[in-house]
Write an enzyme that holds these catalytic residues in place. Structure first.
Site, PDB file in Angstrom:
ATOM      1  N   SER A  60      -9.668   0.133   7.622  1.00  0.00           N
ATOM      2  CA  SER A  60      -9.154   0.248   6.259  1.00  0.00           C
ATOM      3  C   SER A  60      -8.663  -1.051   5.631  1.00  0.00           C
ATOM      4  O   SER A  60      -8.362  -1.074   4.433  1.00  0.00           O
ATOM      5  CB  SER A  60      -8.025   1.280   6.213  1.00  0.00           C
ATOM      6  OG  SER A  60      -8.539   2.574   6.403  1.00  0.00           O
ATOM      7  N   LYS A 108       0.834  -1.200   0.000  1.00  0.00           N
ATOM      8  CA  LYS A 108       0.000   0.000   0.000  1.00  0.00           C
ATOM      9  C   LYS A 108       0.867   1.247   0.000  1.00  0.00           C
ATOM     10  O   LYS A 108       1.889   1.306   0.699  1.00  0.00           O
ATOM     11  CB  LYS A 108      -0.912  -0.035   1.226  1.00  0.00           C
ATOM     12  CG  LYS A 108      -1.914   1.106   1.347  1.00  0.00           C
ATOM     13  CD  LYS A 108      -2.771   0.889   2.597  1.00  0.00           C
ATOM     14  CE  LYS A 108      -3.776   2.008   2.828  1.00  0.00           C
ATOM     15  NZ  LYS A 108      -4.575   1.770   4.052  1.00  0.00           N
ATOM     16  N   SER A 136      -9.305   2.313   3.400  1.00  0.00           N
ATOM     17  CA  SER A 136      -8.370   2.950   2.502  1.00  0.00           C
ATOM     18  C   SER A 136      -7.446   1.985   1.769  1.00  0.00           C
ATOM     19  O   SER A 136      -6.694   2.405   0.882  1.00  0.00           O
ATOM     20  CB  SER A 136      -7.516   3.955   3.301  1.00  0.00           C
ATOM     21  OG  SER A 136      -6.731   3.308   4.286  1.00  0.00           O
TER      22      SER A 136
END
Length: 475
Positions: free
Chosen positions: A181, A82, A157
């Site tokens: 997330s 990420k 996210s």
């Protein structure tokens, strides 16, 4: 014939070790697949093909050595990271326009762990700016789209990571979770996501999470792969402000063991004003309760903790903390105007919050956690929905200004953040799909240090209700 992209990570690793698959072959396959499908999905904010191929070639040399040293557990397995996590020599945009040209000078501690485990880091997955929202839309790249329906959000996210795993652009992916997330996109994309116990995975040396909300964790298609990644990711470092309870042995051992008969507490009230449960989510939750009962577990309804233990202030107090976290992102004052509307609003809100209000919010949340954990101490696991609705359309959260965006986020995902505040481990299990073919996850949480219980139960559910053969249309 089984394709490379259909194999779970633990199987890929075994085939690499036995020389039945080449790390170069595996990496090239996933890079080609990403090149083919990612333009329509937006899972990656940046690719790292040259770096990945160099790592794959090095892995191949280790495998082919006639007198090899013991091979690491993820040798030759692609693992995207990420884009909130530093990887030396790779972009580190944080999903933010002001950071668009930033390149990480060094690996984070977590990236170092992945490299040592032999993982091939194929790219940086898309994330909303600073990870501040539950949808993966920013001003730097096209929105990430849900592989099950590209008109809908994959959540956030870690939306790029979850979508990449669901679309089989990667066997597994790194994610992070400060308010849901990992679990939110895991539910929206129909993959397994695990938020570990606070302190299980250090943020050293880069992340200073003074509030203890955020942690890294895996997004995978199988429970065994999540355990394998957790074994790799888990580490502590001197100076860590939080430490998880010690864990004996490998997390992968729990996947092979049955969970026994568990005491499961469940609630489906949201504790958030205006957050109503969609009928498809209600039906999925009831179906999960029926599956648990059918497996012999003892299920009991418990009061909604947001109301009983947090006095109805949870959403307000968590919002105060979330604003404080957004204000910590390093942005020069002359670039503040380049931030997304949500982060400009959150940072302004943080600046306008008196210190006593932040202290009061922290105190009420801590007292609530004490009350909540004491009241549920007799339970092995807690079950809730992950989200109030199936995945919503792209743009759903951003049409009416940042304050409304935040309200819609709270209505969409009111369940997850409690377990960031408490620090307890929590997973999303892809047990159900809506009549329209959209994933609906079930969230299980356990006392601190209870990752083994969650992995054992999730593996039992995976055997009872297999999901790994489900593939998004056209992929």
């Amino acid at each position: 014939m089984t394709q490379i992209h259909d194999l779970p990570a633990h199987r890929l690793a075994a085939l690499v070790r036995s020389r039945e698959l080449s790390p170069v072959e595996v990496t090239e396959h996933f890079l080609r697949r990403t090149e083919q499908h990612d333009p329509a999905l937006g899972c990656f904010i940046s690719g790292m093909p040259e770096m990945a191929m160099e790592q794959a070639l090095n892995a191949e040399k280790r495998v082919m050595d006639d007198t090899p040293e013991p091979l690491p557990p993820l040798l030759g397995v692609p693992v995207p990271v990420k884009d909130l996590e530093p990887v030396a020599g790779a972009p580190l945009t944080l999903g933010s326009y002001p950071c668009r040209d930033t390149v990480a000078p060094d690996d984070s501690g977590l990236a170092t762990r992945l490299r040592r485990a032999g993982a091939v880091l194929t790219g940086k997955t898309n994330t909303p700016e600073f990870g501040s929202s539950c949808h993966t839309e920013n001003d730097l790249a096209p929105p990430t789209r849900n592989p099950w329906d590209p008109t809908r959000t994959p959540g956030g996210s870690s939306g790029g990571a979850a979508a990449a795993v669901a679309a089989r652009l990667a066997p597994v992916a790194h994610g992070s979770d400060g308010g849901g997330s990992i679990r939110i996109p895991g539910s929206a994309c129909g993959v397994f996501g695990l938020k570990p116990t606070r302190g299980r995975i250090s943020g050293a040396p880069n992340r200073a999470d003074l509030l203890g909300l955020s942690t890294s964790g895996p997004l995978t298609r199988t429970v065994a792969d999540a355990a394998l990644l957790l074994d790799t990711m888990a580490f502590t470092a001197p100076g860590d402000p939080f430490r998880a309870p010690e864990h004996e042995g490998s997390f992968l051992d729990h996947v092979r063991d049955g969970p026994g008969t568990l005491r499961v507490g469940t609630y489906s009230g949201t504790g958030a004003e205006g957050a109503q449960i969609h009928p498809d989510v209600r039906a999925a939750h009831e179906e999960t309760v029926a599956v648990l009962t059918g497996l012999g577990h003892e299920v009991e309804e418990i009061p909604v903790p947001h109301d009983v233990h947090f006095g109805g202030h949870f959403a307000e107090d968590f919002g105060t903390l979330w604003s404080a976290m957004a204000s910590a992102a390093p942005v020069a004052p002359e670039h503040e105007h380049e931030l997304t509307a949500l982060n400009r609003w959150l940072r302004a809100r943080a600046r306008e919050t008196p210190m006593p209000r932040l202290v009061r919010a922290l105190g009420r949340l801590q007292r609530g956690v004490h009350s909540f954990t004491a009241a549920t101490a007799h339970l092995d696991v807690l079950l809730t929905p992950v989200l109030t609705r199936p995945p919503v359309p792209i743009g759903h959260f951003t049409q009416e200004g940042p304050e409304q965006t935040f309200a819609l986020m709270t209505e969409f995902a009111p369940f997850t953040s409690l377990y960031n505040v408490s620090g307890q481990p929590s997973v999303t299990v892809p047990l159900n799909w809506s009549p329209a073919g959209l994933p609906i996850g079930s969230m299980f949480s356990a006392p601190a240090g209870g990752e083994g219980t969650l992995l054992a139960l999730s593996a039992q559910l995976e055997r009872a209700r297999p999901w790994t053969d489900r593939v998004p249309p056209g992929l």
